[in-house]
Design a protein around this motif. Structure first.
Motif, short mmCIF file in Angstrom:
data_model
loop_
_atom_site.label_atom_id
_atom_site.label_comp_id
_atom_site.label_asym_id
_atom_site.label_seq_id
_atom_site.Cartn_x
_atom_site.Cartn_y
_atom_site.Cartn_z
N LEU A 180 -1.20 22.53 0.28
CA LEU A 180 -0.05 21.73 -0.20
C LEU A 180 0.75 22.36 -1.25
O LEU A 180 1.99 21.94 -1.78
CB LEU A 180 -0.68 20.58 -0.83
N VAL A 183 4.20 23.30 -0.03
CA VAL A 183 5.17 22.12 0.30
C VAL A 183 6.18 22.28 -0.50
O VAL A 183 6.10 22.02 -1.81
CB VAL A 183 4.54 20.89 0.49
N ILE A 187 5.42 15.66 -1.94
CA ILE A 187 4.10 15.46 -1.18
C ILE A 187 3.90 13.78 -0.90
O ILE A 187 3.91 13.16 -1.64
CB ILE A 187 2.88 15.89 -1.79
N SER A 188 3.76 13.62 0.55
CA SER A 188 3.64 12.37 0.99
C SER A 188 2.35 11.71 0.99
O SER A 188 1.42 12.41 0.82
CB SER A 188 4.40 12.19 2.37
N GLN A 191 0.40 13.23 4.00
CA GLN A 191 -0.16 14.69 3.73
C GLN A 191 -1.36 14.77 2.47
O GLN A 191 -2.09 15.51 2.97
CB GLN A 191 1.07 15.57 3.09
N LEU A 192 -1.32 13.95 1.55
CA LEU A 192 -2.34 13.60 0.69
C LEU A 192 -3.73 13.12 1.51
O LEU A 192 -4.59 13.76 1.18
CB LEU A 192 -2.19 12.56 -0.22
N THR A 239 -7.45 17.88 -4.36
CA THR A 239 -6.17 17.61 -5.18
C THR A 239 -6.45 16.32 -6.12
O THR A 239 -7.58 15.88 -6.00
CB THR A 239 -5.22 17.41 -4.24
N LYS A 259 2.97 19.80 -8.69
CA LYS A 259 3.62 19.36 -7.54
C LYS A 259 4.37 18.06 -7.68
O LYS A 259 3.59 17.20 -8.14
CB LYS A 259 3.11 19.40 -6.24
N CYS A 261 5.01 14.29 -6.09
CA CYS A 261 4.40 13.42 -5.28
C CYS A 261 4.85 12.07 -5.30
O CYS A 261 5.56 11.84 -6.37
CB CYS A 261 2.80 13.48 -5.88
#
Length: 303
Positions: A180, A183, A187-188, A191-192, A239, A259, A261
């Motif tokens: 990640l 990316v 972050i969607s 994706q998580l 994460t 990041k 999110c």
């Protein structure tokens, strides 16, 4: 059946549960393992119920043992409170004070305050504990703590005094080698869900456990402190959101990467909390001093 259950036996039961083994519990109580085993066997004989399941390699508490431990801890706290009250009646100084801090609170300010307290040369034993999530309120509710630093979440009404010490700011972080990290867009949730999440376990013992999971993930890896969560995320195991005041240096040196999110975590107010009806010179001194400290928990968000 012997109707007398000794405090020594209850202390042994409590120590075994906290330390994880008979040997470690015996060491914490300055006893040899055989003496501790005898104490537990005698307790089982006295009440006529097995408290430990010894069929496996490691003895584990039976349902009866868990119930005995729960009520035993209440008796141990009550007996300590009785001793505290008797000793405090004469001098005004308690024999012991229990202070717990949430795992997001740095320990350095508290240790510095302890050094200041020791200069008063009062013979007060100080017990320091660490709680997580709802564990702070639970520690006050169960009387295993007199003062909690960093209590957060839903606030109990009317039970405790509270003093706000700041707001925690959380950022979503991954290790540089985590997939990640590459990316570029926010972050969607989808994706998580492809990767493990690192979460801190709630330390509540009596109140309902609070769920620390903020998003769906492939796997949940639970740890017992925020420091362990930070290390796990640095190593790329998973994460999660981290309090910014604890990871600023890691963000600066690149061992963690912040990041964006799609599931932002809002800032969270945190408090020092204590029992309303409690008295004592050490208790009053600590409440006053703790509320004056700069806990260094607030960091400016990245521009």
């Amino acid at each position: 059946m012997n109707d007398v259950i000794t405090l020594e036996a209850l202390k042994a039961l409590d120590a075994i549960d906290k330390q994880g083994s008979f040997a470690a519990a015996a060491a914490s109580l300055y006893k040899v393992p055989s003496a501790l085993s005898y104490t537990i066997k005698k307790l089982e004989q006295d009440i006529g119920v097995a408290l430990f399941d010894r069929s496996k390699q490691r003895a584990t508490l039976t349902p009866a043992g868990k119930l005995a431990l729960q009520h035993g801890r209440e008796l141990l706290l009550a007996s300590q409170r009785m001793l505290d009250s008797i000793q405090q009646l004469d001098s005004g100084w308690e024999s012991e004070l229990r202070i717990a801090r949430d795992t997001v609170i740095p320990s350095a300010p508290l240790f510095q305050l302890l050094q200041k307290f020791n200069q008063l040369e009062q013979h007060v034993n100080i017990t320091l504990g660490v709680e997580a999530l709802g564990g702070g309120w639970d520690a006050l509710h169960s009387r295993r703590a007199d003062i909690v630093i960093g209590a957060n979440g839903e606030l109990p009404k009317g039970l405790f005094n509270m003093h706000k010490i700041g707001s925690l700011m959380f950022v979503f972080c991954v290790a540089p080698e985590h997939p990640l990290a590459l990316v570029e867009t926010p972050i969607s949730a989808e994706q998580l869900a492809q990767y493990p999440a690192i979460v801190v376990t709630d330390t509540s013992q009596q109140l309902p456990v609070r769920d620390s999971g903020l998003f769906i993930s492939k796997q949940v890896i639970r740890v017992n402190t925020m420091h362990a969560k930070i290390v796990a995320q640095q190593q790329g195991l998973g994460t999660g959101f981290l309090p910014k005041h604890l990871i600023k240096s890691y963000l600066d040196d690149g061992s963690l990467i912040e990041k964006n999110c799609h599931l932002p975590r809002p800032a969270q107010d945190i408090y020092i909390a204590w029992h309303k009806q409690q008295t004592g010179k050490a208790f009053d001194w600590f409440v006053q001093q703790l509320c004056k400290l700069d806990w260094k928990i607030e960091c400016p968000l990245k521009q």
